[in-house]
Design a protein around this motif. Structure first.
Motif, PDB file in Angstrom:
ATOM      1  N   ARG A 230       0.882  -1.175   0.000  1.00 13.47           N
ATOM      2  CA  ARG A 230       0.000   0.000   0.000  1.00 13.47           C
ATOM      3  C   ARG A 230       0.917   1.222   0.000  1.00 13.47           C
ATOM      4  O   ARG A 230       1.086   1.890   1.006  1.00 13.47           O
ATOM      5  CB  ARG A 230      -0.931  -0.010   1.205  1.00 13.47           C
ATOM      6  CG  ARG A 230      -1.921  -1.184   1.220  1.00 13.47           C
ATOM      7  CD  ARG A 230      -2.678  -1.249   2.533  1.00 13.47           C
ATOM      8  NE  ARG A 230      -3.292   0.054   2.840  1.00 13.47           N
ATOM      9  CZ  ARG A 230      -3.398   0.545   4.074  1.00 13.47           C
ATOM     10  NH1 ARG A 230      -2.906  -0.120   5.114  1.00 13.47           N
ATOM     11  NH2 ARG A 230      -3.966   1.718   4.266  1.00 13.47           N
ATOM     12  N   PRO A 235       0.237   6.736  -5.903  1.00 12.41           N
ATOM     13  CA  PRO A 235      -0.771   7.752  -6.218  1.00 12.41           C
ATOM     14  C   PRO A 235      -0.217   9.170  -6.175  1.00 12.41           C
ATOM     15  O   PRO A 235      -0.699  10.049  -6.892  1.00 12.41           O
ATOM     16  CB  PRO A 235      -1.847   7.531  -5.153  1.00 12.41           C
ATOM     17  CG  PRO A 235      -1.199   6.762  -4.075  1.00 12.41           C
ATOM     18  CD  PRO A 235      -0.135   5.931  -4.724  1.00 12.41           C
ATOM     19  N   ARG A 238       1.123   9.753  -9.593  1.00  9.57           N
ATOM     20  CA  ARG A 238       0.019  10.015 -10.521  1.00  9.57           C
ATOM     21  C   ARG A 238      -0.505  11.437 -10.337  1.00  9.57           C
ATOM     22  O   ARG A 238      -0.856  12.110 -11.313  1.00  9.57           O
ATOM     23  CB  ARG A 238      -1.108   9.004 -10.280  1.00  9.57           C
ATOM     24  CG  ARG A 238      -2.316   9.253 -11.148  1.00  9.57           C
ATOM     25  CD  ARG A 238      -2.018   8.952 -12.611  1.00  9.57           C
ATOM     26  NE  ARG A 238      -3.094   9.436 -13.499  1.00  9.57           N
ATOM     27  CZ  ARG A 238      -2.991  10.467 -14.308  1.00  9.57           C
ATOM     28  NH1 ARG A 238      -1.852  11.143 -14.400  1.00  9.57           N
ATOM     29  NH2 ARG A 238      -4.005  10.840 -15.058  1.00  9.57           N
ATOM     30  N   ARG A 299      -7.483  10.544  -6.145  1.00 11.81           N
ATOM     31  CA  ARG A 299      -8.398   9.625  -5.465  1.00 11.81           C
ATOM     32  C   ARG A 299      -8.480   8.284  -6.175  1.00 11.81           C
ATOM     33  O   ARG A 299      -8.471   7.220  -5.551  1.00 11.81           O
ATOM     34  CB  ARG A 299      -9.790  10.246  -5.367  1.00 11.81           C
ATOM     35  CG  ARG A 299      -9.908  11.302  -4.288  1.00 11.81           C
ATOM     36  CD  ARG A 299     -11.338  11.686  -4.016  1.00 11.81           C
ATOM     37  NE  ARG A 299     -11.994  12.235  -5.198  1.00 11.81           N
ATOM     38  CZ  ARG A 299     -13.197  12.780  -5.176  1.00 11.81           C
ATOM     39  NH1 ARG A 299     -13.884  12.828  -4.045  1.00 11.81           N
ATOM     40  NH2 ARG A 299     -13.727  13.287  -6.285  1.00 11.81           N
ATOM     41  N   ALA A 300      -8.561   8.322  -7.499  1.00 13.39           N
ATOM     42  CA  ALA A 300      -8.653   7.078  -8.256  1.00 13.39           C
ATOM     43  C   ALA A 300      -7.378   6.246  -8.097  1.00 13.39           C
ATOM     44  O   ALA A 300      -7.439   5.023  -7.894  1.00 13.39           O
ATOM     45  CB  ALA A 300      -8.906   7.388  -9.726  1.00 13.39           C
ATOM     46  N   ALA A 301      -6.225   6.912  -8.187  1.00 16.17           N
ATOM     47  CA  ALA A 301      -4.961   6.190  -8.041  1.00 16.17           C
ATOM     48  C   ALA A 301      -4.787   5.656  -6.624  1.00 16.17           C
ATOM     49  O   ALA A 301      -4.309   4.538  -6.421  1.00 16.17           O
ATOM     50  CB  ALA A 301      -3.798   7.113  -8.414  1.00 16.17           C
ATOM     51  N   ALA A 303      -7.160   4.791  -4.505  1.00 18.81           N
ATOM     52  CA  ALA A 303      -8.063   3.651  -4.307  1.00 18.81           C
ATOM     53  C   ALA A 303      -7.498   2.384  -4.924  1.00 18.81           C
ATOM     54  O   ALA A 303      -7.624   1.287  -4.365  1.00 18.81           O
ATOM     55  CB  ALA A 303      -9.427   3.979  -4.904  1.00 18.81           C
ATOM     56  N   SER A 304      -6.870   2.499  -6.082  1.00 21.77           N
ATOM     57  CA  SER A 304      -6.341   1.312  -6.755  1.00 21.77           C
ATOM     58  C   SER A 304      -5.137   0.721  -6.037  1.00 21.77           C
ATOM     59  O   SER A 304      -4.767  -0.432  -6.286  1.00 21.77           O
ATOM     60  CB  SER A 304      -5.973   1.652  -8.199  1.00 21.77           C
ATOM     61  OG  SER A 304      -4.843   2.506  -8.246  1.00 21.77           O
ATOM     62  N   HIS A 305      -4.525   1.483  -5.142  1.00 23.89           N
ATOM     63  CA  HIS A 305      -3.357   0.991  -4.412  1.00 23.89           C
ATOM     64  C   HIS A 305      -3.619   0.835  -2.918  1.00 23.89           C
ATOM     65  O   HIS A 305      -2.664   0.657  -2.139  1.00 23.89           O
ATOM     66  CB  HIS A 305      -2.174   1.944  -4.638  1.00 23.89           C
ATOM     67  CG  HIS A 305      -1.651   1.926  -6.031  1.00 23.89           C
ATOM     68  ND1 HIS A 305      -0.888   0.897  -6.548  1.00 23.89           N
ATOM     69  CD2 HIS A 305      -1.810   2.812  -7.065  1.00 23.89           C
ATOM     70  CE1 HIS A 305      -0.581   1.153  -7.804  1.00 23.89           C
ATOM     71  NE2 HIS A 305      -1.124   2.303  -8.148  1.00 23.89           N
ATOM     72  N   GLY A 306      -4.879   0.917  -2.507  1.00 24.95           N
ATOM     73  CA  GLY A 306      -5.194   0.732  -1.094  1.00 24.95           C
ATOM     74  C   GLY A 306      -4.682   1.847  -0.208  1.00 24.95           C
ATOM     75  O   GLY A 306      -4.336   1.625   0.969  1.00 24.95           O
TER      76      GLY A 306
END
Length: 398
Positions: A230, A235, A238, A299-301, A303-306
């Motif tokens: 995590r 993120p 990104r 936020r999207a990045a 979420a994809s990495h916990g």
């Protein structure tokens, strides 16, 4: 002591001997040395010295017969990390030199003339730009200001107390503001838009600072599988790319110039990353859309990495259109000079909410600012002093 002598005396203070940049953060030894220099120069000229309850400095020229609301000029003496020599100090040195010129020429003024040094203009130590002028005008809540912390964890309240200022007394000062009729700030131009020695400002574009906090899980860099990580750095990366993409979409500019990684070990996956976004644009909508797009990508990045991400706004200033009548009077007093907007924030922009303000720019041939290559040629600086003296003369006679 003329402009060039004053400039030479101030130039070495806080300068990195290797990189050549300046490190004059608010209430650190180099900035305190600059403050002491200013007070010495003011007293040498028999100016009345005043420190307000927010840590701003003022020096007043009050000749016999001068009364009413003062004409104020000046700027700041603090810097960004590794900053240039001219951003801030040029306005302070030029203000003192302009008063010298007026006195040498026997100018009689009807109103007092003041020189201001505003505290923590860059926000390099406590994170909020123009902190001294924001407090003076009531643009920031004193309780929030007291709680601001520097990189070492010291609060703004603690630093004020260490320098004989009462943290509980900070805030809007209507009495001091009521003594000022207008403010004119001279500043080095921070781009290549000015092709003459001196120009005037039309407006400051909307600008602000936002903090992104990414929280993941610290772990071993060698034993933690990629699928089990995590990692908040991903993120964050990104988010940096999203800032450039969003700025291009909305005709804005966006910069991630500061990041704090915890724990900061080469062989450790970070547990958290704090990153600061600076966004500016031609309109409020352009800036807000830029920040919203960056936030959505982060936020999207995350979420994809916990990873969790939080966004907080540290400061924001809407478009500042300088007082038109005051600007036109400056331009007329100088026989016509270029008028241009700026993407940089200034104390003049904060003060504009409470009194008429204007700005003069001195040409910067490198177009570089907030870096060692920031520059203004001596003849242009002297032209700036002449221009400021002419403006102050015109305003202080009215």
């Amino acid at each position: 002591m003329g402009f060039e002598e004053m400039w030479s005396a101030l130039l070495p203070v806080g300068r990195d001997p290797d990189g050549g940049g300046y490190h004059r953060f608010a209430w650190t030894p180099p900035e305190l040395e600059c403050r002491a220099w200013f007070l010495d120069e003011a007293r040498r000229r028999d100016l009345d010295v005043e420190r307000d309850r927010n840590g701003n400095l003022f020096a007043w020229w009050r000749p016999d017969g001068a009364a009413g609301r003062a004409v104020l000029t000046g700027s700041h003496l603090d810097s960004v990390p590794g900053g240039g020599a001219f951003d801030g100090p040029l306005g302070v040195v030029s203000a003192l030199a302009a008063i010298d010129l007026m006195r040498e020429r026997g100018v009689r003024v009807d109103r007092p003339v003041g020189v201001a040094v505003f505290a923590e203009e860059e926000g390099a130590r406590f994170g909020v730009a123009c902190l001294g002028s924001r407090l003076l005008t009531g643009a920031i809540d004193p309780s929030r200001a007291r709680a601001l912390r520097d990189g070492d964890g010291r609060t703004f309240a603690d630093v004020l107390a260490a320098h004989d200022l009462d943290p509980d007394a900070i805030g809007r000062d209507d009495d001091l503001l009521g003594r000022v009729g207008c403010f004119v700030e001279l500043h080095v131009e921070q781009g290549r838009a000015l092709d003459e020695p001196v120009g005037a400002a039309s407006a400051i574009v909307p600008h602000g600072r936002w903090r992104f906090d990414f929280t993941g899980e610290g772990n071993h860099a060698g034993t933690t599988r990629l699928a089990d990580r995590r990692d908040p750095m991903l993120p964050f990366a990104r988010m940096v790319l999203a800032a450039r993409e969003a700025a291009e979409r909305h005709d804005a500019v966006a910069t991630v110039g500061k990041v704090d990684v915890t724990p900061g070990g080469v062989n450790a996956i970070p547990s958290s990353v704090a990153a600061w976004l600076d966004a500016r644009g031609p309109s409020d909508d352009a800036v807000r859309r830029t920040v919203a797009d960056v936030h959505e990508a982060a936020r999207a990045a995350a979420a994809s990495h916990g990873v969790a991400v939080e966004l907080s706004e540290e400061s924001y200033t809407e478009v500042v259109g300088f007082d038109t009548s005051l600007r036109d009077r400056l331009v007329a007093a100088l026989g016509g000079v270029p008028v241009l907007p700026t993407g940089a924030g200034h104390d003049a922009g904060i003060l504009s909410a409470r009194l008429p303000t204007a700005m003069l720019f001195v040409r910067n041939p490198t177009g570089v600012s907030h870096a060692p290559a920031e520059h203004a040629e001596t003849p242009d600086c002297l032209a700036g002093v002449e221009a400021l003296a002419a403006v102050l003369t015109d305003l202080a006679r009215g």
